[in-house]
Design a protein around this motif. Sequence first.
Motif, PDB file in Angstrom:
ATOM      1  N   ASP A   1       0.789  -1.235   0.000  1.00 31.60           N
ATOM      2  CA  ASP A   1       0.000   0.000   0.000  1.00 31.60           C
ATOM      3  C   ASP A   1       0.816   1.277   0.000  1.00 31.60           C
ATOM      4  OD1 ASP A   1      -2.230  -1.608   0.228  1.00 31.60           O
ATOM      5  OD2 ASP A   1      -2.275  -1.495   2.414  1.00 31.60           O
ATOM      6  N   HIS A   2       2.140   1.165   0.051  1.00 25.01           N
ATOM      7  CA  HIS A   2       2.907   2.388   0.325  1.00 25.01           C
ATOM      8  C   HIS A   2       2.752   3.450  -0.760  1.00 25.01           C
ATOM      9  CE1 HIS A   2       5.692   5.326   1.509  1.00 25.01           C
ATOM     10  NE2 HIS A   2       6.343   5.212   0.365  1.00 25.01           N
ATOM     11  N   SER A   3       2.477   4.649  -0.301  1.00 21.57           N
ATOM     12  CA  SER A   3       2.429   5.824  -1.163  1.00 21.57           C
ATOM     13  C   SER A   3       2.408   7.020  -0.229  1.00 21.57           C
ATOM     14  CB  SER A   3       1.161   5.789  -2.015  1.00 21.57           C
ATOM     15  OG  SER A   3       1.160   6.874  -2.909  1.00 21.57           O
TER      16      SER A   3
ATOM     17  N   SER B   1      -2.337   5.775  -2.947  1.00 23.28           N
ATOM     18  CA  SER B   1      -2.358   6.945  -2.080  1.00 23.28           C
ATOM     19  C   SER B   1      -3.634   6.966  -1.235  1.00 23.28           C
ATOM     20  CB  SER B   1      -2.236   8.225  -2.909  1.00 23.28           C
ATOM     21  OG  SER B   1      -2.244   9.340  -2.046  1.00 23.28           O
ATOM     22  N   HIS B   2      -4.745   6.545  -1.839  1.00 24.14           N
ATOM     23  CA  HIS B   2      -5.999   6.453  -1.075  1.00 24.14           C
ATOM     24  C   HIS B   2      -5.860   5.457   0.063  1.00 24.14           C
ATOM     25  CE1 HIS B   2      -8.611   9.152  -3.126  1.00 24.14           C
ATOM     26  NE2 HIS B   2      -8.426   8.578  -4.299  1.00 24.14           N
ATOM     27  N   ARG B   3      -5.271   4.294  -0.278  1.00 20.67           N
ATOM     28  CA  ARG B   3      -5.134   3.259   0.751  1.00 20.67           C
ATOM     29  C   ARG B   3      -4.237   3.733   1.891  1.00 20.67           C
ATOM     30  NH1 ARG B   3      -3.006  -1.720  -2.313  1.00 20.67           N
ATOM     31  NH2 ARG B   3      -4.466  -1.818  -4.026  1.00 20.67           N
ATOM     32  N   ALA B   4      -3.122   4.366   1.518  1.00 21.42           N
ATOM     33  CA  ALA B   4      -2.183   4.851   2.545  1.00 21.42           C
ATOM     34  C   ALA B   4      -2.873   5.894   3.421  1.00 21.42           C
ATOM     35  CB  ALA B   4      -0.930   5.433   1.888  1.00 21.42           C
ATOM     36  N   THR B   5      -3.616   6.795   2.772  1.00 20.42           N
ATOM     37  CA  THR B   5      -4.289   7.860   3.530  1.00 20.42           C
ATOM     38  C   THR B   5      -5.338   7.270   4.472  1.00 20.42           C
ATOM     39  OG1 THR B   5      -3.941   9.372   1.695  1.00 20.42           O
ATOM     40  CG2 THR B   5      -5.595  10.025   3.313  1.00 20.42           C
ATOM     41  N   GLU B   6      -6.073   6.300   3.954  1.00 23.55           N
ATOM     42  CA  GLU B   6      -7.119   5.685   4.775  1.00 23.55           C
ATOM     43  C   GLU B   6      -6.521   5.001   6.008  1.00 23.55           C
ATOM     44  OE1 GLU B   6     -10.318   2.429   3.659  1.00 23.55           O
ATOM     45  OE2 GLU B   6     -10.176   4.039   2.164  1.00 23.55           O
ATOM     46  N   ALA B   7      -5.429   4.272   5.798  1.00 25.77           N
ATOM     47  CA  ALA B   7      -4.816   3.557   6.929  1.00 25.77           C
ATOM     48  C   ALA B   7      -4.207   4.553   7.916  1.00 25.77           C
ATOM     49  CB  ALA B   7      -3.753   2.590   6.421  1.00 25.77           C
TER      50      ALA B   7
ATOM     51  N   PRO C   1       4.776  12.598   6.574  1.00 21.24           N
ATOM     52  CA  PRO C   1       4.910  12.044   7.930  1.00 21.24           C
ATOM     53  C   PRO C   1       5.462  10.622   7.926  1.00 21.24           C
ATOM     54  CG  PRO C   1       2.638  11.881   7.193  1.00 21.24           C
ATOM     55  CD  PRO C   1       3.399  12.531   6.061  1.00 21.24           C
ATOM     56  N   ASN C   2       5.601  10.066   9.119  1.00 19.52           N
ATOM     57  CA  ASN C   2       6.050   8.673   9.279  1.00 19.52           C
ATOM     58  C   ASN C   2       4.841   7.767   9.055  1.00 19.52           C
ATOM     59  OD1 ASN C   2       6.990   6.211  10.071  1.00 19.52           O
ATOM     60  ND2 ASN C   2       7.840   6.895  12.017  1.00 19.52           N
ATOM     61  N   ILE C   3       4.517   7.558   7.783  1.00 14.98           N
ATOM     62  CA  ILE C   3       3.245   6.895   7.438  1.00 14.98           C
ATOM     63  C   ILE C   3       3.209   5.465   7.971  1.00 14.98           C
ATOM     64  CG2 ILE C   3       1.689   6.266   5.553  1.00 14.98           C
ATOM     65  CD1 ILE C   3       3.236   8.428   3.855  1.00 14.98           C
ATOM     66  N   SER C   4       4.248   4.698   7.662  1.00 18.26           N
ATOM     67  CA  SER C   4       4.229   3.289   8.083  1.00 18.26           C
ATOM     68  C   SER C   4       4.252   3.193   9.605  1.00 18.26           C
ATOM     69  CB  SER C   4       5.404   2.525   7.478  1.00 18.26           C
ATOM     70  OG  SER C   4       6.615   3.074   7.934  1.00 18.26           O
ATOM     71  N   GLY C   5       4.994   4.086  10.239  1.00 21.67           N
ATOM     72  CA  GLY C   5       5.078   4.069  11.698  1.00 21.67           C
ATOM     73  C   GLY C   5       3.722   4.329  12.342  1.00 21.67           C
ATOM     74  N   VAL C   6       3.021   5.317  11.820  1.00 19.34           N
ATOM     75  CA  VAL C   6       1.716   5.661  12.395  1.00 19.34           C
ATOM     76  C   VAL C   6       0.719   4.508  12.176  1.00 19.34           C
ATOM     77  CG1 VAL C   6      -0.269   7.214  12.139  1.00 19.34           C
ATOM     78  CG2 VAL C   6       2.053   8.152  12.292  1.00 19.34           C
TER      79      VAL C   6
ATOM     80  N   GLY D   1      -1.249   2.358  15.011  1.00 20.50           N
ATOM     81  CA  GLY D   1      -2.669   1.974  15.017  1.00 20.50           C
ATOM     82  C   GLY D   1      -2.825   0.495  15.364  1.00 20.50           C
ATOM     83  N   ALA D   2      -1.940  -0.340  14.800  1.00 17.68           N
ATOM     84  CA  ALA D   2      -2.007  -1.789  15.097  1.00 17.68           C
ATOM     85  C   ALA D   2      -1.651  -2.050  16.564  1.00 17.68           C
ATOM     86  CB  ALA D   2      -1.067  -2.551  14.164  1.00 17.68           C
TER      87      ALA D   2
END
Length: 411
Positions: free
Chosen positions: A55-57, A67-73, A283-288, A292-293
């Motif tokens: 999903d990375h974007s 980008s939608h998937r990344a934003t949603e997560a 931002p730190n997308i994967s980290g955030v 959440g997990a």
Amino acid sequence: MIARAEMVNAHHWRADFPALDQSVHGNPLIYLDSAASAQQPASVIDTVARYQREDHSNVHRGVHTLSHRATEAYEGARDKIAGFINANSRTEIVLTSGTTESINLVAQSFCRPRLQPGDTIVISHLEHHANIVPWQLVCEQTGAELAVAPIDERGEIDVEAMLALIDDKTFLVGISHVANALGTICPVERIIEHARAREIPVLVDGAQAVPHMQVDVQALDCDFYAFSGHKMFGPTGTGVLWGREDLLDTMPPWQGGGDMILEVTFDRTTWNELPYKFEAGTPNISGVIGLGAAIDYLRDIGMQNVAAYENDVHDYMVAELAKVDGIRLVGEARRKASVQSFLLDDIHSHDVGTILDHQGVAIRTGHHCAMPVMQYFGIPGTARASLALYNNREDIDRLVAALQKAREIFA
Ligand code: C6P
């Protein structure tokens, strides 16, 4: 004492953390350094890996699917954080790199434009450097002063002295919920109530509280609450500043760049809405998403179960350590969480830590980024064992045996 069923669960929790399943110097790893950084459950590691693989974007930018998937997560994680601490609204959740950045944000964006010479920022002698130095910086920039409430031999704040420092010159109070070097649970409710009656904002440093107890920012009634993802089973480089919306609304951005703007011209730039005006750049997308997990993981167990289980192991740890010949416990507050600092004979704490490491027991040694606490006790540092829900009584027995070995070596 907690129910036997919960003790059994603890064995499952331990199995959720792959890093714990290894040997160090030929001994099974006993990880007692979660106050510095906690291990991550497989669910967090897998969530981050799946995001990276599939999903990375970038977030908030693209029209395309990834980008939608990344934003949603990413925004989904913000919702989880808001629910976890019972924020009034998701717009009150500012995503940062950690507690340190969250506190600096408040110092520079909330305090710096308003502080006057002679104003005070009141903190306690128990604070981590992250809840001292940002205030020192902003005091130097504005002519304001730092006022520090004293502590006692147990490692408790002298509350009456702290309340007396909060007067009509006070601009803000900064207080840790749980002190990192000693584990003291600070009387934040009383301090907030006192400050609230005088309309003085309170920032709570919750770095060592959020992983171990139920935190409800609305019930606490503070103004800002800061914490880090990596101490609560999330990835490093993630953190949260929760702030009351009416205060965040009045604060200017503290960093400029992409995503925090509505419109940029060379004449004038306008700011994005909350919370994005405080989140400049990618931002730190994967980290955030991993954070959440981590919240899903903690919520599934339930923070009340986490606290009950950890309190049981903590009480056992304190009692067993106290029995070790030559030990001096540092920090014996009546209300504590997760942490015990100690000294062993006159062995340097780094030597204690090294000998323990050779037996597979990981603890932290030194000043724990709380030098004023060490200055109060007249010592350079301590050895510190800190817990998470993957620790159990056997871990404490291994710690005690390792300390006895250290004594033999230094005898
Ligand atoms: N304490 C410890 O071993 P960051 O580094 O931003 O994630 O957290 C800073 C921080 C702020 N407040 C408190 C009460 C803390 O305990 C910490 C981090 C770690 O005790 C590392 S020094």
